[in-house]
Design a protein around this motif. Structure first.
Motif, mmCIF file in Angstrom:
data_model
loop_
_atom_site.group_PDB
_atom_site.id
_atom_site.type_symbol
_atom_site.label_atom_id
_atom_site.label_comp_id
_atom_site.label_asym_id
_atom_site.label_seq_id
_atom_site.Cartn_x
_atom_site.Cartn_y
_atom_site.Cartn_z
ATOM 1 N N PHE A 272 -1.354 8.048 -1.140
ATOM 2 C CA PHE A 272 0.009 7.602 -0.865
ATOM 3 C C PHE A 272 0.751 8.830 -0.356
ATOM 4 O O PHE A 272 0.756 9.868 -1.032
ATOM 5 N N ASN A 273 1.385 8.720 0.811
ATOM 6 C CA ASN A 273 2.051 9.872 1.389
ATOM 7 C C ASN A 273 3.301 9.429 2.146
ATOM 8 O O ASN A 273 3.314 8.355 2.735
ATOM 9 N N GLN A 274 4.345 10.263 2.128
ATOM 10 C CA GLN A 274 5.529 10.004 2.942
ATOM 11 C C GLN A 274 5.199 10.333 4.391
ATOM 12 O O GLN A 274 4.424 11.244 4.661
ATOM 13 N N ARG A 275 5.783 9.587 5.309
ATOM 14 C CA ARG A 275 5.596 9.819 6.739
ATOM 15 C C ARG A 275 6.952 9.860 7.410
ATOM 16 O O ARG A 275 7.743 8.931 7.268
ATOM 17 N N GLY A 276 7.209 10.916 8.151
ATOM 18 C CA GLY A 276 8.457 11.002 8.893
ATOM 19 C C GLY A 276 9.656 10.847 7.987
ATOM 20 O O GLY A 276 9.696 11.364 6.876
ATOM 21 N N SER A 277 10.650 10.110 8.444
ATOM 22 C CA SER A 277 11.881 9.942 7.663
ATOM 23 C C SER A 277 11.861 8.668 6.806
ATOM 24 O O SER A 277 12.845 8.348 6.156
ATOM 25 N N SER A 278 10.735 7.956 6.788
ATOM 26 C CA SER A 278 10.643 6.725 6.002
ATOM 27 C C SER A 278 10.734 7.026 4.511
ATOM 28 O O SER A 278 10.036 7.907 4.009
ATOM 29 N N PRO A 279 11.566 6.293 3.775
ATOM 30 C CA PRO A 279 11.617 6.486 2.326
ATOM 31 C C PRO A 279 10.437 5.817 1.614
ATOM 32 O O PRO A 279 10.234 6.017 0.424
ATOM 33 N N PHE A 280 9.653 5.018 2.351
ATOM 34 C CA PHE A 280 8.556 4.264 1.758
ATOM 35 C C PHE A 280 7.231 4.982 2.008
ATOM 36 O O PHE A 280 6.925 5.369 3.134
ATOM 37 N N PRO A 281 6.406 5.143 0.975
ATOM 38 C CA PRO A 281 5.116 5.813 1.159
ATOM 39 C C PRO A 281 4.106 4.908 1.868
ATOM 40 O O PRO A 281 4.097 3.696 1.678
ATOM 41 N N TYR A 282 3.296 5.522 2.683
ATOM 42 C CA TYR A 282 2.207 4.839 3.376
ATOM 43 C C TYR A 282 0.930 5.022 2.566
ATOM 44 O O TYR A 282 0.725 6.048 1.936
ATOM 45 N N TYR A 283 0.055 4.023 2.614
ATOM 46 C CA TYR A 283 -1.173 4.015 1.827
ATOM 47 C C TYR A 283 -2.382 4.033 2.749
ATOM 48 O O TYR A 283 -2.391 3.406 3.807
ATOM 49 N N ARG A 284 -3.402 4.779 2.334
ATOM 50 C CA ARG A 284 -4.681 4.818 3.047
ATOM 51 C C ARG A 284 -5.780 4.782 1.999
ATOM 52 O O ARG A 284 -5.660 5.384 0.929
ATOM 53 N N GLU A 285 -6.867 4.068 2.312
ATOM 54 C CA GLU A 285 -7.971 3.950 1.370
ATOM 55 C C GLU A 285 -9.294 3.858 2.119
ATOM 56 O O GLU A 285 -9.380 3.191 3.150
ATOM 57 N N SER A 286 -10.316 4.522 1.587
ATOM 58 C CA SER A 286 -11.682 4.403 2.096
ATOM 59 C C SER A 286 -12.569 4.010 0.921
ATOM 60 O O SER A 286 -12.503 4.635 -0.138
ATOM 61 N N VAL A 287 -13.380 2.966 1.130
ATOM 62 C CA VAL A 287 -14.213 2.429 0.057
ATOM 63 C C VAL A 287 -15.614 2.181 0.599
ATOM 64 O O VAL A 287 -15.792 1.789 1.752
ATOM 65 N N ARG A 288 -16.581 2.400 -0.255
ATOM 66 C CA ARG A 288 -17.962 2.046 0.077
ATOM 67 C C ARG A 288 -18.637 1.573 -1.205
ATOM 68 O O ARG A 288 -18.220 1.963 -2.302
ATOM 69 N N GLY A 289 -19.616 0.732 -1.045
ATOM 70 C CA GLY A 289 -20.260 0.264 -2.257
ATOM 71 C C GLY A 289 -21.356 -0.747 -2.024
ATOM 72 O O GLY A 289 -21.732 -1.043 -0.886
ATOM 73 N N THR A 290 -21.819 -1.271 -3.141
ATOM 74 C CA THR A 290 -22.905 -2.249 -3.155
ATOM 75 C C THR A 290 -22.575 -3.322 -4.179
ATOM 76 O O THR A 290 -22.127 -3.012 -5.283
ATOM 77 N N VAL A 291 -22.792 -4.569 -3.781
ATOM 78 C CA VAL A 291 -22.696 -5.690 -4.707
ATOM 79 C C VAL A 291 -24.055 -6.384 -4.685
ATOM 80 O O VAL A 291 -24.505 -6.842 -3.629
ATOM 81 N N VAL A 292 -24.700 -6.428 -5.837
ATOM 82 C CA VAL A 292 -26.004 -7.084 -5.956
ATOM 83 C C VAL A 292 -25.795 -8.379 -6.732
ATOM 84 O O VAL A 292 -25.370 -8.355 -7.891
ATOM 85 N N THR A 293 -26.068 -9.513 -6.075
ATOM 86 C CA THR A 293 -25.971 -10.815 -6.730
ATOM 87 C C THR A 293 -27.388 -11.238 -7.096
ATOM 88 O O THR A 293 -28.268 -11.305 -6.237
ATOM 89 N N THR A 294 -27.581 -11.506 -8.379
ATOM 90 C CA THR A 294 -28.897 -11.890 -8.873
ATOM 91 C C THR A 294 -28.909 -13.374 -9.202
ATOM 92 O O THR A 294 -28.038 -13.862 -9.931
#
Length: 191
Positions: free
Chosen positions: A62-84
């Motif tokens: 979560f980070n402020q950008r420019g003059s915006s009072p609202f924080p911007y969000y960035r996310e990177s995800v990786r994973g595995t789902v094994v259905t048995t």
């Protein structure tokens, strides 16, 4: 040469003074890494018992950008789902990656904001023998409305407004999932 050095030093001194005042504003509001490994409950939604196991990791910012009072969000995800498939013991495995980041934040003037997010990634599905059987790459854009609870710079008390999710741009990928049924796939690829 000497005059040039004086200009460079003066320029660096001015830049140092200007930059010295900005780190607090540029500092992330919240950031971190996560790694979750867990197994879900047994379910019978497909007419036979099945269970999902998850191994998901990633990072967020979560980070402020420019003059915006609202924080911007960035996310990177990786994973595995094994259905048995618990009747056959066969598995259907989804290996995925996804990156998302807020593109725009619009103040609606009523204590809410509309956030438009860009997300890209892909899933690769493997049968019980480890053979690639389906893929789902692409990118999408969506928006949600957030009640920011009167604290625009503090995302910890934000709440998503019910039923506010809107698909702005559907997936651009060449998905193998058009007109497919998960239960039929689970049965086919675990038997």
């Amino acid at each position: 040469m000497r005059g040039r050095s004086v200009l460079v030093i003066a320029g660096l001194a001015i830049a140092g003074t200007v930059l010295a005042g900005t780190p607090a504003a540029a500092r992330p509001i919240d950031m971190g890494h996560f790694h979750d490994v867990f197994t879900g409950d047994v379910y019978n939604d497909c007419g036979f018992p099945a269970q999902d196991s998850f191994d998901v990791s990633g990072n967020f910012l979560f980070n402020q950008r420019g003059s915006s009072p609202f924080p911007y969000y960035r996310e990177s995800v990786r994973g595995t789902v094994v259905t048995t498939n618990l009747e056959t013991g066969g598995t259907f495995t989804n290996v995925f990656t996804a990156t998302s980041k807020d593109q725009t934040i619009v103040d609606n003037g009523d204590g809410t904001i509309t956030i438009t997010t860009f997300a890209a990634g892909g899933s690769r599905y493997y049968d019980q023998d480890g053979k690639l059987v389906l893929k789902d790459p692409g990118e999408v854009r969506f928006s949600i409305v957030i009640d920011y609870a009167g604290t625009p710079g503090d995302p910890s008390d934000d709440v998503e407004v019910d039923d506010s999710f809107q698909l702005v741009r559907p997936s651009t990928g060449n998905s193998d999932f058009s007109d497919r049924d998960f239960c039929a796939d689970l049965l086919e690829f675990t038997t």
